[in-house]
Design a protein around this motif. Sequence first.
Motif, PDB file in Angstrom:
ATOM      1  N   ARG A   5       0.839  -1.205   0.000  1.00 52.64           N
ATOM      2  CA  ARG A   5       0.000   0.000   0.000  1.00 52.64           C
ATOM      3  C   ARG A   5       0.872   1.252   0.000  1.00 52.64           C
ATOM      4  O   ARG A   5       0.577   2.230  -0.696  1.00 52.64           O
ATOM      5  N   LEU A   6       1.931   1.235   0.789  1.00 54.92           N
ATOM      6  CA  LEU A   6       2.837   2.379   0.818  1.00 54.92           C
ATOM      7  C   LEU A   6       3.593   2.476  -0.511  1.00 54.92           C
ATOM      8  O   LEU A   6       3.753   3.564  -1.071  1.00 54.92           O
ATOM      9  N   ALA A   7       4.027   1.332  -1.028  1.00 51.73           N
ATOM     10  CA  ALA A   7       4.774   1.332  -2.294  1.00 51.73           C
ATOM     11  C   ALA A   7       3.930   1.880  -3.437  1.00 51.73           C
ATOM     12  O   ALA A   7       4.450   2.533  -4.349  1.00 51.73           O
ATOM     13  N   GLN A   8       2.625   1.645  -3.395  1.00 56.15           N
ATOM     14  CA  GLN A   8       1.741   2.130  -4.447  1.00 56.15           C
ATOM     15  C   GLN A   8       1.729   3.655  -4.546  1.00 56.15           C
ATOM     16  O   GLN A   8       1.416   4.209  -5.597  1.00 56.15           O
ATOM     17  N   THR A   9       2.090   4.320  -3.485  1.00 54.97           N
ATOM     18  CA  THR A   9       2.098   5.786  -3.477  1.00 54.97           C
ATOM     19  C   THR A   9       3.408   6.364  -4.008  1.00 54.97           C
ATOM     20  O   THR A   9       3.520   7.578  -4.183  1.00 54.97           O
ATOM     21  N   LEU A  10       4.385   5.507  -4.260  1.00 53.21           N
ATOM     22  CA  LEU A  10       5.703   5.963  -4.673  1.00 53.21           C
ATOM     23  C   LEU A  10       5.778   6.156  -6.183  1.00 53.21           C
ATOM     24  O   LEU A  10       5.112   5.460  -6.954  1.00 53.21           O
ATOM     25  N   ARG A  11       6.612   7.095  -6.596  1.00 56.32           N
ATOM     26  CA  ARG A  11       6.808   7.379  -8.012  1.00 56.32           C
ATOM     27  C   ARG A  11       7.453   6.181  -8.706  1.00 56.32           C
ATOM     28  O   ARG A  11       8.408   5.602  -8.198  1.00 56.32           O
ATOM     29  N   HIS A  12       6.885   5.812  -9.834  1.00 58.91           N
ATOM     30  CA  HIS A  12       7.361   4.716 -10.684  1.00 58.91           C
ATOM     31  C   HIS A  12       7.046   3.340 -10.105  1.00 58.91           C
ATOM     32  O   HIS A  12       7.664   2.358 -10.502  1.00 58.91           O
ATOM     33  N   TYR A  13       6.086   3.259  -9.206  1.00 61.94           N
ATOM     34  CA  TYR A  13       5.656   1.944  -8.742  1.00 61.94           C
ATOM     35  C   TYR A  13       5.019   1.187  -9.910  1.00 61.94           C
ATOM     36  O   TYR A  13       4.158   1.719 -10.623  1.00 61.94           O
ATOM     37  N   GLY A  14       5.449  -0.054 -10.115  1.00 65.94           N
ATOM     38  CA  GLY A  14       4.888  -0.875 -11.179  1.00 65.94           C
ATOM     39  C   GLY A  14       5.385  -0.544 -12.570  1.00 65.94           C
ATOM     40  O   GLY A  14       4.890  -1.093 -13.556  1.00 65.94           O
ATOM     41  N   TYR A  15       6.370   0.343 -12.679  1.00 65.12           N
ATOM     42  CA  TYR A  15       6.907   0.723 -13.987  1.00 65.12           C
ATOM     43  C   TYR A  15       7.935  -0.299 -14.464  1.00 65.12           C
ATOM     44  O   TYR A  15       8.549  -1.014 -13.664  1.00 65.12           O
ATOM     45  N   LEU A  16       8.109  -0.335 -15.769  1.00 69.52           N
ATOM     46  CA  LEU A  16       9.147  -1.149 -16.391  1.00 69.52           C
ATOM     47  C   LEU A  16      10.223  -0.206 -16.893  1.00 69.52           C
ATOM     48  O   LEU A  16       9.934   0.715 -17.665  1.00 69.52           O
ATOM     49  N   ARG A  17      11.455  -0.395 -16.432  1.00 67.46           N
ATOM     50  CA  ARG A  17      12.528   0.517 -16.835  1.00 67.46           C
ATOM     51  C   ARG A  17      13.374  -0.103 -17.939  1.00 67.46           C
ATOM     52  O   ARG A  17      13.667  -1.288 -17.907  1.00 67.46           O
ATOM     53  N   PHE A  18      13.768   0.754 -18.890  1.00 67.96           N
ATOM     54  CA  PHE A  18      14.590   0.303 -20.009  1.00 67.96           C
ATOM     55  C   PHE A  18      16.025   0.790 -19.840  1.00 67.96           C
ATOM     56  O   PHE A  18      16.321   1.634 -18.997  1.00 67.96           O
ATOM     57  N   ASP A  19      16.897   0.246 -20.668  1.00 66.96           N
ATOM     58  CA  ASP A  19      18.304   0.643 -20.617  1.00 66.96           C
ATOM     59  C   ASP A  19      18.465   2.091 -21.096  1.00 66.96           C
ATOM     60  O   ASP A  19      17.628   2.623 -21.832  1.00 66.96           O
ATOM     61  N   ALA A  20      19.554   2.704 -20.690  1.00 72.00           N
ATOM     62  CA  ALA A  20      19.836   4.075 -21.113  1.00 72.00           C
ATOM     63  C   ALA A  20      19.868   4.155 -22.639  1.00 72.00           C
ATOM     64  O   ALA A  20      20.378   3.255 -23.317  1.00 72.00           O
ATOM     65  N   CYS A  21      19.313   5.225 -23.182  1.00 68.49           N
ATOM     66  CA  CYS A  21      19.263   5.392 -24.631  1.00 68.49           C
ATOM     67  C   CYS A  21      19.305   6.892 -24.940  1.00 68.49           C
ATOM     68  O   CYS A  21      19.678   7.699 -24.084  1.00 68.49           O
ATOM     69  N   VAL A  22      18.913   7.276 -26.147  1.00 66.40           N
ATOM     70  CA  VAL A  22      18.911   8.696 -26.516  1.00 66.40           C
ATOM     71  C   VAL A  22      17.568   9.062 -27.124  1.00 66.40           C
ATOM     72  O   VAL A  22      16.860   8.220 -27.673  1.00 66.40           O
ATOM     73  N   ALA A  23      17.224  10.332 -27.013  1.00 68.11           N
ATOM     74  CA  ALA A  23      15.981  10.860 -27.580  1.00 68.11           C
ATOM     75  C   ALA A  23      16.260  12.217 -28.211  1.00 68.11           C
ATOM     76  O   ALA A  23      17.299  12.837 -27.944  1.00 68.11           O
ATOM     77  N   ASP A  24      15.331  12.680 -29.038  1.00 67.33           N
ATOM     78  CA  ASP A  24      15.494  14.007 -29.628  1.00 67.33           C
ATOM     79  C   ASP A  24      14.692  15.053 -28.856  1.00 67.33           C
ATOM     80  O   ASP A  24      14.403  16.128 -29.359  1.00 67.33           O
ATOM     81  N   PHE A  25      14.325  14.713 -27.621  1.00 68.65           N
ATOM     82  CA  PHE A  25      13.599  15.633 -26.747  1.00 68.65           C
ATOM     83  C   PHE A  25      14.290  15.695 -25.394  1.00 68.65           C
ATOM     84  O   PHE A  25      14.652  14.645 -24.846  1.00 68.65           O
ATOM     85  N   PRO A  26      14.510  16.855 -24.826  1.00 67.70           N
ATOM     86  CA  PRO A  26      14.156  18.183 -25.346  1.00 67.70           C
ATOM     87  C   PRO A  26      15.132  18.734 -26.381  1.00 67.70           C
ATOM     88  O   PRO A  26      14.926  19.821 -26.910  1.00 67.70           O
TER      89      PRO A  26
END
Length: 411
Positions: free
Chosen positions: A202-223
């Motif tokens: 219940r406490l973990a559910q309130t945390l940022r990125h709970y249940g997220y899937l993280r990917f390896d470092a990469c690059v983007a054209d934003f910003p």
Amino acid sequence: MRSGRTYLEEPGRSPKLLEHHSLVPTVRQDPLLGSSETFNSFLRRAQQETQQVPTEEVSLEVLLSNGQKVLVSVLTSDQTEDVLEAVAAKLDLPDDLIGYFSLFLVREKEDGAFSFVRKLQEFELPYVSVTSLRSQEYKIVLRKSYWDSAYDDDVMENRVGLNLLYAQTVSDIERGWILVTKEQHRQLKSLQEKVSKKEFLRLAQTLRHYGYLRFDACVADFPEKDCPVVVSAGNSELSLQLRLPGQQLREGSFRVTRMRCWRVTSSVPLPSGGTSSPGRGRGEVRLELAFEYLMSKDRLQWVTITSPQAIMMSICLQSMVDELMVKKSGGSIRKMLRRRVGGTLRRSDSQQAVKSPPLLESPDASRESMVKLSSKLSAVSLRGIGSPSTDASASDVHGNFAFEGIGDEDL
């Protein structure tokens, strides 16, 4: 390359269609054919014949998020759902909770962390998929397959389901996937010592990125062009963590409901003497996920992420959209157990318990807190990305049925 197709990524080789036929991925998107057992049977046989794997009983190792191994007896011809049912039977997970979990193909790094390659599709043969890569780095992992934490309540009603969620959450915190402050970490550890698993979640559910899937470092054209980012998927959004020159770590969030469409493309750099990117090997495939995002009421902008995991990101986007549509229609993600004609589900005589993970270690002091960008992303300068390249036909773009406009109240 069409988003929504399923590809097999091999080290140093171009991703190739599992079906080995250019027309099959398009045809299989038809709802009738996609659910046809005859058609899927053809795909399964094609995988076996390509890899020259005879049908026989074998032992297959499946990992839980905390690294615990589950050894199941399956046939080499068993598809993903068969293997998933076998794992559920070994863990004593009830049939009506099987649909809350999925099998993922991952690559284990030197530090023990998992890099997600893709979610195993229904028509795949997991044993063939993992052994054909001919590398001990590749594993199959069981992980929850939904994004909305509200579905946790269904899973937590069952002891095994609760243990699986708990083990996955502890593992995600240890990896740094879930963002935790020192005070929150102290509270979590206290609940862990009391073996208060539901309160812990219940406490973990309130945390940022709970249940997220993280990917390896990469690059983007934003910003800005060639910006180093770390992408995470969850809670109906893609999160981009980035560090701008001379600034602290920042985070920008892109809601799935504001993505009008997306596509996955691949390209191969030109040979030596051409305009290929420096340092990129000859023939190495470059994968990109591009999505058109509603930045403001009257402005759409294309954002491109360059990553070997672009296909997996696209699969995550599609599954988030599917879940939103199911919830909007009042449906349920509970999955009825499929019974094969002429066959029965093999139940193990001995169930395997989910082991409790060790106590959380102190949070890494080197992890910096992030400044979350505003919903309008005004903290960073926006670049005009323009339209996607003209060589991509309209059929290469995946429309988003969960797309929503922005009203005046949102501005």
